[in-house]
Design a protein around this motif. Structure first.
Motif, short mmCIF file in Angstrom:
data_model
loop_
_atom_site.label_atom_id
_atom_site.label_comp_id
_atom_site.label_asym_id
_atom_site.label_seq_id
_atom_site.Cartn_x
_atom_site.Cartn_y
_atom_site.Cartn_z
N PHE A 87 -4.21 -6.00 -7.25
CA PHE A 87 -3.06 -5.11 -7.11
C PHE A 87 -3.56 -3.70 -6.87
CE2 PHE A 87 -1.38 -8.67 -9.41
CZ PHE A 87 -0.05 -8.77 -9.06
N MET A 88 -2.76 -2.90 -6.19
CA MET A 88 -3.04 -1.48 -6.05
C MET A 88 -2.03 -0.71 -6.88
SD MET A 88 -1.66 -0.79 -2.15
CE MET A 88 -2.13 -2.43 -1.55
N ALA A 89 -2.42 0.46 -7.32
CA ALA A 89 -1.59 1.24 -8.24
C ALA A 89 -0.80 2.32 -7.50
CB ALA A 89 -2.45 1.87 -9.32
N ILE A 90 0.45 2.46 -7.89
CA ILE A 90 1.31 3.53 -7.40
C ILE A 90 1.95 4.22 -8.59
CG2 ILE A 90 1.81 2.33 -5.23
CD1 ILE A 90 4.56 1.62 -6.39
N GLN A 91 2.53 5.38 -8.36
CA GLN A 91 3.24 6.10 -9.41
C GLN A 91 4.74 5.84 -9.26
OE1 GLN A 91 3.78 10.62 -9.67
NE2 GLN A 91 2.14 10.28 -11.14
N ASP A 142 -12.51 -2.20 0.82
CA ASP A 142 -12.78 -1.97 -0.60
C ASP A 142 -11.89 -0.87 -1.18
OD1 ASP A 142 -13.85 0.12 0.80
OD2 ASP A 142 -15.77 0.15 -0.27
N GLY A 143 -10.92 -0.40 -0.39
CA GLY A 143 -10.01 0.65 -0.85
C GLY A 143 -10.51 2.06 -0.63
N GLN A 162 -10.67 6.99 -3.23
CA GLN A 162 -10.69 5.55 -3.45
C GLN A 162 -9.37 5.12 -4.04
OE1 GLN A 162 -13.28 3.14 -3.08
NE2 GLN A 162 -11.78 1.61 -3.76
N VAL A 163 -8.72 4.13 -3.42
CA VAL A 163 -7.47 3.61 -3.95
C VAL A 163 -7.74 2.89 -5.27
CG1 VAL A 163 -5.55 2.02 -3.52
CG2 VAL A 163 -6.50 3.37 -1.64
N ARG A 164 -6.88 3.10 -6.24
CA ARG A 164 -7.02 2.40 -7.53
C ARG A 164 -6.65 0.93 -7.34
NH1 ARG A 164 -7.42 2.03 -12.86
NH2 ARG A 164 -5.71 1.29 -14.18
N VAL A 194 -11.52 -5.49 -5.87
CA VAL A 194 -10.48 -6.18 -5.11
C VAL A 194 -10.64 -5.86 -3.63
CG1 VAL A 194 -7.99 -6.36 -4.77
CG2 VAL A 194 -8.91 -6.15 -7.09
N ARG A 195 -10.44 -6.83 -2.80
CA ARG A 195 -10.54 -6.63 -1.36
C ARG A 195 -9.15 -6.36 -0.79
NH1 ARG A 195 -15.31 -5.16 -1.48
NH2 ARG A 195 -15.38 -5.27 0.82
#
Length: 246
Positions: A87-91, A142-143, A162-164, A194-195
């Motif tokens: 998963f990727m993190a958003i606010q 790799d974000g 770098q994306v969380r 995470v890919r």
């Protein structure tokens, strides 16, 4: 006949609630990244002195189905999705960290990197990502976010942020009433390897045929409960008429 009436009434009420949840799933069949909610019925005994003489129906939303949806290729560089259980993190709008598997990213006039709903994309430190003026922008598998500055004399990319990315246990994820998925574990989530895939979005995992079948089934259950309520009323009227004759 009041027992029969109230038991039927509770069944009809819970069938309506389950129908509302099923309708929400069906309405989001084309929403990118949407995860459908499960529903189940169970018996709920009435507590009190004496024997349990009444058992009501109770509809629950026990969990969310985090099965990956179909991949939708868009060819747009800022359309990204995660692989496997990543998963990727958003606010989220309330300021908390939410998780998503798919994001159609946009860049605001102020340079903020947000999803299609305007929620900031977070970096590995948990802070919103800001993009300076650039010629081009790239998000690696790799974000890693790299860009070519607008005033650069060459076309050499520069690593920006770098994306969380996290890989939580889906048993500890919960979808809130606002529709955002959050991690409910006591310990925080660390950055995970995470890919990601660029140029594609993950579609909704709602099966429209299944949802339509459930809609028909729930409608029949509701009609059956209403029929039982009508039968209870008929029995009550006949009982009253017998009492009057005596």
């Amino acid at each position: 006949m009041d027992r029969m009436l109230y038991v039927s009434m509770s069944g009809a009420k819970e069938a309506m609630l389950s129908q509302a949840n099923n309708s929400n799933n069906l309405a989001n069949a084309n929403t990118d990244g949407f995860k459908k909610d499960f529903n189940q019925f169970r018996a709920q005994h009435m507590d009190g002195p004496g024997w349990h003489t009444r058992t009501y129906s109770l509809d629950e939303r026990p969990a969310t189905d985090f099965t990956p949806g179909p991949v939708k290729v868009t060819g747009r560089d800022l359309d990204v999705m995660t692989k496997s259980d990543g998963f990727m993190a958003i606010q989220a709008p309330d300021g908390t960290e939410a998780l998503t598997r798919s994001a159609s990213m946009q860049i605001t006039p102020a340079g903020d990197l947000v999803d299609v709903n305007g929620n900031p994309i977070l970096n590995e430190g948990g802070a919103p990502i800001n993009i300076p003026p650039h010629k081009s922008l790239n998000i690696g598998d790799d974000g890693a976010i790299s860009f070519i500055p607008a005033d650069a004399p060459n076309n050499l990319p520069v690593l920006l942020d770098q994306v969380r990315l996290v890989q939580p246990d889906t048993q500890q994820l919960q979808k809130g009433e606002d529709g955002y998925v959050r991690f409910m574990g006591e310990e925080g989530l660390d950055q995970a390897p995470v890919r990601m895939v660029s140029g594609a979005l993950e579609g909704s995992n709602v099966n429209t045929v299944e949802a339509l079948t459930n809609m028909i089934e729930l409608s029949r259950k509701y009609e059956m409960q209403v029929k039982m309520m009508s039968t209870a009323k008929t029995h009550s009227e006949r009982s009253d008429s017998i009492v009057k004759l005596s």
